[in-house]
Design a protein around this motif. Structure first.
Motif, PDB file in Angstrom:
ATOM      1  N   LYS A  42       0.842  -1.185   0.000  1.00 50.29           N
ATOM      2  CA  LYS A  42       0.000   0.000   0.000  1.00 50.29           C
ATOM      3  C   LYS A  42       0.882   1.242   0.000  1.00 50.29           C
ATOM      4  CE  LYS A  42      -4.041   1.996   2.263  1.00 50.29           C
ATOM      5  NZ  LYS A  42      -5.075   1.802   3.310  1.00 50.29           N
ATOM      6  N   LEU A  43       0.550   2.197  -0.843  1.00 49.70           N
ATOM      7  CA  LEU A  43       1.332   3.427  -0.892  1.00 49.70           C
ATOM      8  C   LEU A  43       1.258   4.157   0.443  1.00 49.70           C
ATOM      9  CD1 LEU A  43       1.098   2.839  -3.984  1.00 49.70           C
ATOM     10  CD2 LEU A  43       0.966   5.313  -4.310  1.00 49.70           C
ATOM     11  N   ASP A  44       2.376   4.733   0.859  1.00 50.18           N
ATOM     12  CA  ASP A  44       2.388   5.527   2.086  1.00 50.18           C
ATOM     13  C   ASP A  44       1.449   6.732   1.956  1.00 50.18           C
ATOM     14  OD1 ASP A  44       4.240   3.824   3.255  1.00 50.18           O
ATOM     15  OD2 ASP A  44       5.956   4.995   2.546  1.00 50.18           O
ATOM     16  N   HIS A  45       1.401   7.275   0.733  1.00 50.79           N
ATOM     17  CA  HIS A  45       0.543   8.428   0.474  1.00 50.79           C
ATOM     18  C   HIS A  45      -0.300   8.124  -0.757  1.00 50.79           C
ATOM     19  CE1 HIS A  45       2.891  10.668   3.405  1.00 50.79           C
ATOM     20  NE2 HIS A  45       3.991  10.273   2.783  1.00 50.79           N
ATOM     21  N   PRO A  46      -1.489   7.531  -0.576  1.00 53.70           N
ATOM     22  CA  PRO A  46      -2.348   7.232  -1.727  1.00 53.70           C
ATOM     23  C   PRO A  46      -2.567   8.459  -2.602  1.00 53.70           C
ATOM     24  CG  PRO A  46      -3.211   6.201   0.246  1.00 53.70           C
ATOM     25  CD  PRO A  46      -2.093   7.095   0.697  1.00 53.70           C
ATOM     26  N   GLN A  47      -2.607   8.225  -3.918  1.00 54.73           N
ATOM     27  CA  GLN A  47      -2.712   9.312  -4.880  1.00 54.73           C
ATOM     28  C   GLN A  47      -4.145   9.457  -5.397  1.00 54.73           C
ATOM     29  OE1 GLN A  47       0.038  11.371  -5.605  1.00 54.73           O
ATOM     30  NE2 GLN A  47       0.683  10.218  -3.795  1.00 54.73           N
ATOM     31  N   THR A 179       8.417  10.409  -8.182  1.00 60.52           N
ATOM     32  CA  THR A 179       8.729  10.647  -6.768  1.00 60.52           C
ATOM     33  C   THR A 179       7.476  10.530  -5.909  1.00 60.52           C
ATOM     34  OG1 THR A 179      10.561  12.115  -7.374  1.00 60.52           O
ATOM     35  CG2 THR A 179       9.672  12.308  -5.132  1.00 60.52           C
ATOM     36  N   ARG A 180       6.395  11.095  -6.386  1.00 59.49           N
ATOM     37  CA  ARG A 180       5.155  11.143  -5.597  1.00 59.49           C
ATOM     38  C   ARG A 180       4.603   9.749  -5.319  1.00 59.49           C
ATOM     39  NH1 ARG A 180       2.769  14.134  -8.871  1.00 59.49           N
ATOM     40  NH2 ARG A 180       1.151  12.753  -9.721  1.00 59.49           N
ATOM     41  N   TYR A 181       4.721   8.843  -6.287  1.00 61.98           N
ATOM     42  CA  TYR A 181       4.220   7.478  -6.119  1.00 61.98           C
ATOM     43  C   TYR A 181       5.223   6.566  -5.398  1.00 61.98           C
ATOM     44  CZ  TYR A 181       0.094   8.034  -9.149  1.00 61.98           C
ATOM     45  OH  TYR A 181      -1.115   8.408  -9.692  1.00 61.98           O
ATOM     46  N   GLY A 182       6.405   7.063  -5.103  1.00 59.46           N
ATOM     47  CA  GLY A 182       7.399   6.272  -4.377  1.00 59.46           C
ATOM     48  C   GLY A 182       7.897   5.067  -5.158  1.00 59.46           C
ATOM     49  N   ILE A 183       8.153   5.245  -6.456  1.00 65.95           N
ATOM     50  CA  ILE A 183       8.555   4.128  -7.308  1.00 65.95           C
ATOM     51  C   ILE A 183       9.988   3.714  -6.997  1.00 65.95           C
ATOM     52  CG2 ILE A 183       8.803   3.319  -9.679  1.00 65.95           C
ATOM     53  CD1 ILE A 183       5.915   3.962  -8.727  1.00 65.95           C
ATOM     54  N   VAL A 190       0.524   0.742 -10.366  1.00 67.70           N
ATOM     55  CA  VAL A 190      -0.241   1.218  -9.206  1.00 67.70           C
ATOM     56  C   VAL A 190      -1.725   1.148  -9.547  1.00 67.70           C
ATOM     57  CG1 VAL A 190      -0.693   3.152  -7.660  1.00 67.70           C
ATOM     58  CG2 VAL A 190       1.637   2.744  -8.496  1.00 67.70           C
ATOM     59  N   VAL A 191      -2.498   0.525  -8.679  1.00 63.14           N
ATOM     60  CA  VAL A 191      -3.941   0.352  -8.899  1.00 63.14           C
ATOM     61  C   VAL A 191      -4.724   1.321  -8.015  1.00 63.14           C
ATOM     62  CG1 VAL A 191      -5.890  -1.239  -8.702  1.00 63.14           C
ATOM     63  CG2 VAL A 191      -3.709  -2.051  -9.613  1.00 63.14           C
ATOM     64  N   GLU A 192      -5.537   2.131  -8.678  1.00 59.23           N
ATOM     65  CA  GLU A 192      -6.438   3.076  -8.017  1.00 59.23           C
ATOM     66  C   GLU A 192      -5.716   3.987  -7.027  1.00 59.23           C
ATOM     67  OE1 GLU A 192     -10.531   4.353  -8.132  1.00 59.23           O
ATOM     68  OE2 GLU A 192      -9.142   3.316  -9.448  1.00 59.23           O
ATOM     69  N   GLY A 193      -4.468   4.336  -7.367  1.00 60.55           N
ATOM     70  CA  GLY A 193      -3.703   5.273  -6.553  1.00 60.55           C
ATOM     71  C   GLY A 193      -3.360   4.778  -5.173  1.00 60.55           C
ATOM     72  N   GLU A 194      -3.559   3.483  -4.927  1.00 56.63           N
ATOM     73  CA  GLU A 194      -3.457   2.985  -3.553  1.00 56.63           C
ATOM     74  C   GLU A 194      -2.478   1.826  -3.383  1.00 56.63           C
ATOM     75  OE1 GLU A 194      -6.563   1.954   0.084  1.00 56.63           O
ATOM     76  OE2 GLU A 194      -7.280   1.992  -1.987  1.00 56.63           O
ATOM     77  N   TYR A 195      -2.451   0.887  -4.320  1.00 54.15           N
ATOM     78  CA  TYR A 195      -1.611  -0.300  -4.183  1.00 54.15           C
ATOM     79  C   TYR A 195      -0.677  -0.430  -5.376  1.00 54.15           C
ATOM     80  CZ  TYR A 195      -5.015  -1.584  -0.620  1.00 54.15           C
ATOM     81  OH  TYR A 195      -5.812  -1.588   0.495  1.00 54.15           O
TER      82      TYR A 195
END
Length: 224
Positions: A42-47, A179-183, A190-195
């Motif tokens: 899970k992304l630390d900061h969902p987009q 950078t924003r998505y933490g790639i 990334v699915v639905e800005g979350e995972y």
């Protein structure tokens, strides 16, 4: 009885009964859904994502990445199966400040030019082949325009699009998104800005579509 013991007992019973059990069948017995923290994170900061009935999948790739090349056709097939419920968006990778940043910016400019011209679906595999297999330098306007012309695109129109403000802006936004998505790995989806998942997480490029199927199902279940 744990799952390993159960599997072993099932296989032994099948052998005793004279039933052949293939590795695929045995594997199916222990099939589990992908697990957060293992096959995806899970992304630390969902987009934020667009307001749409479709689930958004964002692929981060690089034309000079062997794993991105390996994923391209399976991802196209996956997106084709999900035309009704998934929007696939691609973002060319740019590691800001990295040793490959200028090369990646050149490749990103090529990608966004093709996108503006509506040629990505037709030529994406060909660009990978040119960069990865033929070692073509498509990081400059001259190199990219010559390659595009050989693939049926008007050179003047390509050059004008390549130099456009819209393409420049898209390249800058790609670097910020990276950078924003933490790639951390390519390719990443990334699915639905979350995972997000990647070859290392999923267990290989060939396992990624299955993980994506699961994430899409989960997101759609939450929406209902």
């Amino acid at each position: 009885m744990n799952s390993k013991t159960l599997l072993r007992s099932t296989v032994l019973l099948a052998v005793a009964a004279g039933i052949a059990v293939s590795p695929v069948q045995a594997g199916a017995m222990t099939h589990r859904n992908p697990v957060e923290g293992v096959q995806f994170v899970k992304l630390d900061h969902p987009q934020p994502v667009s307001e749409s009935a479709r689930t958004e999948a964002v692929e981060f790739f690089w034309y000079d990445c062997v794993h991105s090349q390996a994923l391209e056709q399976p991802l196209q097939s996956w997106a084709g199966r999900h035309r009704a419920d998934v929007t696939l968006r691609r973002v060319p990778a740019i590691w800001p400040g990295g040793a490959t940043e200028e090369v990646q910016r050149g490749h990103a400019r090529l990608y966004y030019t093709l996108e503006q011209l509506g040629q990505v679906d037709r030529l994406q595999v060909d660009v990978f082949r040119a960069v990865r297999n033929d070692r073509a330098d498509l990081t400059t306007e001259t190199g990219a325009t010559g390659w595009a012309a050989r693939h049926g695109i008007d050179a003047q129109r390509f050059g004008e699009t390549y130099r456009s403000a819209a393409v420049r802006q898209s390249v800058d936004e790609a670097a910020a998104a990276f950078t924003r998505y933490g790639i951390e790995e390519l390719p990443t989806v990334v699915v639905e800005g979350e995972y997000r998942t990647s070859p290392t997480k999923a267990g290989g490029v060939e396992q990624m579509p299955g993980v994506l199927d699961y994430l899409v199902r989960e997101e759609q279940a939450k929406a209902h």
